[in-house]
Design a protein around this motif. Structure first.
Motif, PDB file in Angstrom:
ATOM      1  N   LEU A  57      -6.791   1.882  -2.423  1.00  0.00           N
ATOM      2  CA  LEU A  57      -6.815   1.918  -3.731  1.00  0.00           C
ATOM      3  C   LEU A  57      -6.398   0.419  -4.406  1.00  0.00           C
ATOM      4  CD1 LEU A  57      -5.076   5.500  -4.410  1.00  0.00           C
ATOM      5  CD2 LEU A  57      -7.511   4.982  -4.876  1.00  0.00           C
ATOM      6  N   GLY A  58      -6.199  -0.308  -3.415  1.00  0.00           N
ATOM      7  CA  GLY A  58      -6.105  -1.784  -3.710  1.00  0.00           C
ATOM      8  C   GLY A  58      -4.521  -1.821  -4.271  1.00  0.00           C
ATOM      9  N   TRP A  59      -4.168  -3.017  -4.917  1.00  0.00           N
ATOM     10  CA  TRP A  59      -2.716  -3.156  -5.507  1.00  0.00           C
ATOM     11  C   TRP A  59      -2.903  -2.756  -7.046  1.00  0.00           C
ATOM     12  CZ3 TRP A  59       1.015  -4.955  -2.771  1.00  0.00           C
ATOM     13  CH2 TRP A  59       0.850  -5.619  -1.626  1.00  0.00           C
ATOM     14  N   SER A  60      -1.599  -1.870  -7.372  1.00  0.00           N
ATOM     15  CA  SER A  60      -1.355  -1.302  -8.448  1.00  0.00           C
ATOM     16  C   SER A  60      -0.174  -0.902  -8.684  1.00  0.00           C
ATOM     17  CB  SER A  60      -2.017   0.075  -8.398  1.00  0.00           C
ATOM     18  OG  SER A  60      -3.495   0.114  -8.271  1.00  0.00           O
ATOM     19  N   GLU A  61       0.595  -1.115 -10.013  1.00  0.00           N
ATOM     20  CA  GLU A  61       1.655  -0.261 -10.385  1.00  0.00           C
ATOM     21  C   GLU A  61       1.458   1.157 -10.038  1.00  0.00           C
ATOM     22  OE1 GLU A  61       3.814  -1.929 -13.956  1.00  0.00           O
ATOM     23  OE2 GLU A  61       2.056  -2.589 -14.357  1.00  0.00           O
ATOM     24  N   PRO A  62       2.499   1.679  -9.501  1.00  0.00           N
ATOM     25  CA  PRO A  62       2.592   3.258  -9.190  1.00  0.00           C
ATOM     26  C   PRO A  62       2.161   4.132 -10.650  1.00  0.00           C
ATOM     27  CG  PRO A  62       4.360   2.170  -7.974  1.00  0.00           C
ATOM     28  CD  PRO A  62       3.769   1.066  -8.699  1.00  0.00           C
ATOM     29  N   ASP A  63       2.783   3.372 -11.754  1.00  0.00           N
ATOM     30  CA  ASP A  63       2.708   4.016 -12.948  1.00  0.00           C
ATOM     31  C   ASP A  63       1.376   4.511 -13.322  1.00  0.00           C
ATOM     32  OD1 ASP A  63       5.428   4.302 -13.173  1.00  0.00           O
ATOM     33  OD2 ASP A  63       5.766   2.935 -14.522  1.00  0.00           O
ATOM     34  N   PHE A  74      -0.959   5.722 -11.705  1.00  0.00           N
ATOM     35  CA  PHE A  74      -1.311   7.057 -11.387  1.00  0.00           C
ATOM     36  C   PHE A  74      -0.794   8.130 -11.859  1.00  0.00           C
ATOM     37  CE2 PHE A  74      -1.720   4.000  -7.957  1.00  0.00           C
ATOM     38  CZ  PHE A  74      -2.912   3.990  -7.447  1.00  0.00           C
ATOM     39  N   VAL A  75      -1.459   9.456 -11.952  1.00  0.00           N
ATOM     40  CA  VAL A  75      -0.700  10.650 -12.257  1.00  0.00           C
ATOM     41  C   VAL A  75       0.528  10.899 -11.759  1.00  0.00           C
ATOM     42  CG1 VAL A  75      -2.886  11.949 -13.098  1.00  0.00           C
ATOM     43  CG2 VAL A  75      -1.692  12.162 -10.626  1.00  0.00           C
ATOM     44  N   PRO A  76       1.604  11.649 -12.333  1.00  0.00           N
ATOM     45  CA  PRO A  76       2.986  11.718 -12.097  1.00  0.00           C
ATOM     46  C   PRO A  76       3.187  12.247 -10.312  1.00  0.00           C
ATOM     47  CG  PRO A  76       2.978  12.499 -14.249  1.00  0.00           C
ATOM     48  CD  PRO A  76       1.604  12.292 -13.748  1.00  0.00           C
ATOM     49  N   ALA A  77       2.717  13.113  -9.976  1.00  0.00           N
ATOM     50  CA  ALA A  77       2.916  13.456  -8.709  1.00  0.00           C
ATOM     51  C   ALA A  77       2.382  12.572  -7.453  1.00  0.00           C
ATOM     52  CB  ALA A  77       1.992  14.731  -8.294  1.00  0.00           C
ATOM     53  N   PHE A  78       1.332  11.662  -7.911  1.00  0.00           N
ATOM     54  CA  PHE A  78       0.850  10.626  -7.110  1.00  0.00           C
ATOM     55  C   PHE A  78       1.848   9.694  -7.214  1.00  0.00           C
ATOM     56  CE2 PHE A  78      -1.866   7.777  -5.030  1.00  0.00           C
ATOM     57  CZ  PHE A  78      -2.733   8.381  -4.261  1.00  0.00           C
ATOM     58  N   ARG A  79       2.113   9.140  -8.384  1.00  0.00           N
ATOM     59  CA  ARG A  79       3.210   7.948  -8.679  1.00  0.00           C
ATOM     60  C   ARG A  79       4.564   8.275  -7.970  1.00  0.00           C
ATOM     61  NH1 ARG A  79       5.563   8.889 -13.956  1.00  0.00           N
ATOM     62  NH2 ARG A  79       6.468  10.546 -12.849  1.00  0.00           N
ATOM     63  N   ASP A  80       5.104   9.639  -8.030  1.00  0.00           N
ATOM     64  CA  ASP A  80       6.186   9.895  -7.305  1.00  0.00           C
ATOM     65  C   ASP A  80       6.334   9.760  -5.892  1.00  0.00           C
ATOM     66  OD1 ASP A  80       7.463  10.181  -9.975  1.00  0.00           O
ATOM     67  OD2 ASP A  80       7.127  12.465  -9.822  1.00  0.00           O
ATOM     68  N   THR A  81       4.950   9.910  -5.322  1.00  0.00           N
ATOM     69  CA  THR A  81       4.935   9.853  -3.816  1.00  0.00           C
ATOM     70  C   THR A  81       4.806   8.604  -3.348  1.00  0.00           C
ATOM     71  OG1 THR A  81       3.575  12.144  -3.807  1.00  0.00           O
ATOM     72  CG2 THR A  81       3.394  10.742  -2.116  1.00  0.00           C
ATOM     73  N   LEU A  82       4.363   7.662  -4.124  1.00  0.00           N
ATOM     74  CA  LEU A  82       3.984   6.354  -3.728  1.00  0.00           C
ATOM     75  C   LEU A  82       5.536   5.575  -3.889  1.00  0.00           C
ATOM     76  CD1 LEU A  82       0.635   5.156  -5.363  1.00  0.00           C
ATOM     77  CD2 LEU A  82       1.030   5.866  -2.981  1.00  0.00           C
ATOM     78  N   ASN A  83       6.002   5.903  -4.813  1.00  0.00           N
ATOM     79  CA  ASN A  83       7.688   5.596  -5.162  1.00  0.00           C
ATOM     80  C   ASN A  83       8.493   5.635  -4.043  1.00  0.00           C
ATOM     81  OD1 ASN A  83       6.966   3.837  -7.396  1.00  0.00           O
ATOM     82  ND2 ASN A  83       7.419   5.674  -8.776  1.00  0.00           N
ATOM     83  N   ARG A  84       8.469   7.005  -3.377  1.00  0.00           N
ATOM     84  CA  ARG A  84       9.137   7.554  -2.230  1.00  0.00           C
ATOM     85  C   ARG A  84       8.799   6.905  -0.861  1.00  0.00           C
ATOM     86  NH1 ARG A  84       8.459  11.970   0.838  1.00  0.00           N
ATOM     87  NH2 ARG A  84       6.677  12.573  -0.347  1.00  0.00           N
ATOM     88  N   LEU A  85       7.732   6.844  -0.759  1.00  0.00           N
ATOM     89  CA  LEU A  85       7.028   6.435   0.553  1.00  0.00           C
ATOM     90  C   LEU A  85       7.588   5.016   0.858  1.00  0.00           C
ATOM     91  CD1 LEU A  85       3.290   7.528   0.759  1.00  0.00           C
ATOM     92  CD2 LEU A  85       5.506   8.799   1.733  1.00  0.00           C
ATOM     93  N   GLN A  86       8.010   4.854   2.261  1.00  0.00           N
ATOM     94  CA  GLN A  86       8.143   3.395   2.803  1.00  0.00           C
ATOM     95  C   GLN A  86       6.931   2.872   3.406  1.00  0.00           C
ATOM     96  OE1 GLN A  86      11.470   2.129   2.587  1.00  0.00           O
ATOM     97  NE2 GLN A  86      11.712   3.899   1.613  1.00  0.00           N
ATOM     98  N   VAL A  87       6.776   1.516   3.484  1.00  0.00           N
ATOM     99  CA  VAL A  87       5.558   0.808   3.883  1.00  0.00           C
ATOM    100  C   VAL A  87       4.943   1.638   5.176  1.00  0.00           C
ATOM    101  CG1 VAL A  87       4.484  -1.085   4.762  1.00  0.00           C
ATOM    102  CG2 VAL A  87       6.050  -1.476   2.700  1.00  0.00           C
ATOM    103  N   ASN A  88       3.766   2.000   5.268  1.00  0.00           N
ATOM    104  CA  ASN A  88       3.263   2.488   6.380  1.00  0.00           C
ATOM    105  C   ASN A  88       3.405   3.873   6.711  1.00  0.00           C
ATOM    106  OD1 ASN A  88       1.641   0.161   7.459  1.00  0.00           O
ATOM    107  ND2 ASN A  88       3.862  -0.598   8.403  1.00  0.00           N
ATOM    108  N   GLU A  89       4.369   4.462   5.814  1.00  0.00           N
ATOM    109  CA  GLU A  89       4.807   6.010   6.144  1.00  0.00           C
ATOM    110  C   GLU A  89       3.374   6.667   5.304  1.00  0.00           C
ATOM    111  OE1 GLU A  89       8.249   9.154   4.351  1.00  0.00           O
ATOM    112  OE2 GLU A  89       8.243   7.150   3.920  1.00  0.00           O
ATOM    113  N   ILE A  90       3.015   7.894   5.935  1.00  0.00           N
ATOM    114  CA  ILE A  90       2.188   8.848   5.552  1.00  0.00           C
ATOM    115  C   ILE A  90       3.004  10.076   4.717  1.00  0.00           C
ATOM    116  CG2 ILE A  90       0.047  10.305   6.120  1.00  0.00           C
ATOM    117  CD1 ILE A  90      -0.111   8.382   8.100  1.00  0.00           C
TER     118      ILE A  90
END
Length: 429
Positions: free
Chosen positions: A341-347, A349-365
């Motif tokens: 999805l390239g470089w983006s601000e998490p905001d 994305f829709v809330p569930a996707f945003r919150d997931t990205l904010n919680r994940l560490q680099v390389n975490e699935i």
């Protein structure tokens, strides 16, 4: 002895039935809303919560009758949105709910267990709190799914606003606005408009005589934020409806503004607070995902199970994320690029996707999670902090315009939903 036992049993049964009848009487149907109902206990729950929050904040409240009216209207709208969500097949899984509550706890600087204990102390029932959060997530997705397609912003419009802001030397100030809306019905008659204007003038007089704005909002406003004292939250002047932004220019904190006439009715505003916003840096993530969309052929459980299997294989090294995305993802915009999805601000994305990205560490699935688009797994490839360049300013202006239009259209959408519904009030408390 046998007769005595029979009489005793009969009395116990009668007492039990009386108890059940009493419970049923307490939790009676208050409002019929299309194909569903609002229960008396739900109304009482909101009233008690508003009173509890007001007591904690030292805020005075209007009468119980006014509180009940606002609580009932809030539940009618919620009920209609939940029914629409059911028709749309929209659900919030326990995993999504857990992620959201975890983010709420983190925002309060509390561990999940400490937050849970705080909820129990303040509200008494943690499970009920969870379900309320789930409902708020669902209704938010319903509004988002139905309103986003109504909003179109051209590149020329963004450029025009950027130019205007530069010419005016527009600041980054944000305003915490309060609103009292005296609504008029759809296809209002002259008498309806006159009556609403008269009510708005009386409200304005009370406010100028020193009445508390939030108390009057709870008692009188038809706005969706009435139970929050009319608090609209923080907005840049370019995010507000044009009617509001033009009216508050040059105004200061605590000013009372209005009544302002719109298609919805008469608005009375106040400025609770003003703050500067000096964002010099922006946090971005580089991410990728795989999207599976449930359908008549592919069930929700099967879609989630597929992604759970993908996660297991990715974590064990048996599969490659990019290859799985190319083979299976149903996001046409990213699948050919391996889900990236390239470089983006998490905001963005829709809330569930945003919150997931904010919680994940680099390389975490991530574990599989649901949004309005379907089931996803996501991975954060990298994170960075960048300067707010001209491109970022353009994105910010776009978001300001979008937020303003989205708020306007959200109000229209909820009014239409409410006006098209069959509402039958069965009880007045």
């Amino acid at each position: 002895m046998k007769l005595s036992r029979l009489i005793s049993t009969a009395l116990c049964c009668c007492l039990s039935l009386s108890s059940i009848a009493a419970e049923q009487e307490i939790d009676r149907v208050a409002v019929i809303v299309d194909n569903s109902v609002v229960l008396e206990s739900d109304i009482e729950d909101i009233v008690k919560r508003v009173k509890r929050n007001a007591a904690a904040a030292g805020q005075t409240l209007p009468s119980d009758t006014a509180l009940r009216t606002q609580a009932t209207e809030r539940l009618i709208l919620t009920n209609l949105q939940l029914q629409m969500a059911q028709r749309m097949g929209l659900q919030i899984s326990d995993a999504q709910l857990d992620d959201t509550i975890r983010n709420i706890a983190q925002g309060e600087n509390l561990s999940l267990e400490a937050f849970r204990q705080q909820v129990i102390t303040e509200e008494g029932d943690y499970q009920r709190f969870r379900e309320r959060v789930r409902e708020e997530m669902i209704t938010g997705e319903v509004v988002r799914a139905n309103v986003q397609r109504r909003v179109y912003i051209s590149p020329q419009e963004v450029e025009s606003v950027m130019k205007l802001m530069d010419e005016q030397g527009a600041s980054n100030e944000q305003y915490n606005l309060g609103q009292i809306l005296i609504a008029i019905p759809n296809q209002a008659s002259n008498d309806d408009i006159t009556e609403a204007k008269s009510r708005a003038d009386k409200v304005l007089q009370l406010l100028r005589e020193g009445s508390d704005f939030k108390r009057i909002a709870i008692a009188s406003s038809s706005g969706s934020n009435a139970l929050e004292g009319g608090d609209l939250g923080w907005m840049n002047i370019n995010e507000m409806p044009t009617l509001f932004s033009e009216a508050i220019r040059g105004r200061k904190k605590t000013d009372i503004i209005g009544p302002l006439r719109s298609g919805a009715g008469f608005h009375i505003l106040t400025i609770f607070d003003i703050r500067g916003e000096n964002v010099a840096e922006i946090n971005e993530v580089k991410s990728r995902h795989i999207l599976i969309k449930p359908s008549i052929i592919l069930s929700e459980d099967r879609a989630r199970t597929m992604l759970t299997d993908f996660v297991s294989k990715l974590r064990s090294g048996e599969a490659d994320f990019a290859q799985l995305a190319k083979q299976h993802s149903e996001d046409p915009g990213s699948k050919l690029n391996g889900g990236e999805l390239g470089w983006s601000e998490p905001d963005v994305f829709v809330p569930a996707f945003r919150d997931t990205l904010n919680r994940l560490q680099v390389n975490e699935i991530s574990e599989p999670f649901r949004t309005e688009h379907g089931w996803h797994i996501a991975q954060v490839i990298d994170k960075r902090t960048v300067d707010a360049t001209a491109d970022k300013k353009r994105q910010q202006v776009y978001r300001m315009i979008f937020n303003r239009r989205f708020n306007e259209e959200s109000t229209n959408f909820l009014r239409e939903l409410r006006s098209d519904a069959h509402i039958e009030v069965r009880s007045e408390g």
